[in-house]
Design an enzyme around this catalytic site. Sequence first.
Site, PDB file in Angstrom:
ATOM      1  N   TYR A  61      -6.538   6.293   3.833  1.00 48.36           N
ATOM      2  CA  TYR A  61      -6.595   5.179   2.890  1.00 48.36           C
ATOM      3  C   TYR A  61      -5.777   3.980   3.371  1.00 48.36           C
ATOM      4  CZ  TYR A  61      -5.577   1.979  -0.755  1.00 48.36           C
ATOM      5  OH  TYR A  61      -5.410   0.795  -1.416  1.00 48.36           O
ATOM      6  N   GLU A  96       0.823  -1.211   0.000  1.00 54.33           N
ATOM      7  CA  GLU A  96       0.000   0.000   0.000  1.00 54.33           C
ATOM      8  C   GLU A  96       0.858   1.263   0.000  1.00 54.33           C
ATOM      9  OE1 GLU A  96      -2.921  -0.036  -0.758  1.00 54.33           O
ATOM     10  OE2 GLU A  96      -3.641  -2.040  -0.295  1.00 54.33           O
ATOM     11  N   ASP A 142     -10.282   5.429  -2.013  1.00 54.24           N
ATOM     12  CA  ASP A 142      -9.166   5.929  -2.809  1.00 54.24           C
ATOM     13  C   ASP A 142      -9.735   6.699  -3.995  1.00 54.24           C
ATOM     14  OD1 ASP A 142     -10.122   3.986  -4.508  1.00 54.24           O
ATOM     15  OD2 ASP A 142      -8.137   3.412  -5.211  1.00 54.24           O
TER      16      ASP A 142
END
Length: 297
Positions: free
Chosen positions: A127, A44, A145
């Site tokens: 996020y 991520e 997102d």
Amino acid sequence: MPLSAEPSWRSVLLEWYESDARDLPWRRREFADRYGAWGTLVSEFMLQQTPVARVIPHLQAWLERWPSPAAMATATPAQVVHQWANLGYPRRALWLHRAAVQVVEKHGGVVPREVSDLLALSGIGDYTARAVAVFHYGDTHPVVDTNTRRVIARFIDGRSQPASPSPRDLVRMGELLPGARGEAAVFNAAMMELGAVVCTARAPRCEECPVAAQCAWLSAGRPDTGDRRRRQPRYEGSDRQARGAVLRMLRDAPDHVLGADLVVPDWPDAVQRDRAIDSLIADGLVEASDGVLALPR
DNA sequence: TAAGCGTGGCA
DNA sequence: TTGCCAAGCTT
């Protein structure tokens, strides 16, 4: 709801995801088995503003070298920035390193599961925190997102582009989550996937969209609602380009050390070059001493 | 809320 | 060629 109702768009979307989702490394069972939440966290971090295709090979190399937060915590910032290579936004490499140290010091080396704990780690925002909690741990949170925001703007609001990001985005996505426990991860992923491969920013493939029949934007004739995202400044000739050039030379230099007069010596604007170096030092990406520049030890 | 922050692919 | 865009975060 009548028993004979059409399948809800949620069900259709979930089925589409199950059958058509891209086979990405971080979605494979063996990835989670091998790297756990750390693998999700690293992926991520890398995916923050860097395209999937460019992340994949770097992710593999990174996790082979540092397969746990504890391993990462032993690295030097110089090693981390060098390994980050050309993924872009190199501050993320420092933040990821700091996050690893924080995980070791505050959580015994285990990537936390609570969103509040994740948010407290460096480089982790709304996020990324929820992505780890949802995609790795399977908890129920909205994951928002840029793809999700665009899908909601079009499918629900009938607008071509989302408005500016706001905390309300989380609330709205939370209201869309399916009620069944354990379905949040797939639903969040499906909304992101739809935005990434079908409901794209520039040339949406509505003819391939599994939920086109319920789309407010399509049924309205795909109006251009005039929402424009903030224009990205020109990169050529920018301070960002200068920073990138400086850092690239230090990544490539032996021991990541170089005389200050040898760093992008032919940069057309010396004032800009020095400003770039100063800002890199302020960010902790470069160290200066005795006329020498280096990646931080 | 907005600006700043890399890099490269694609139309 | 130029501009747009990309699983955002920090200040």
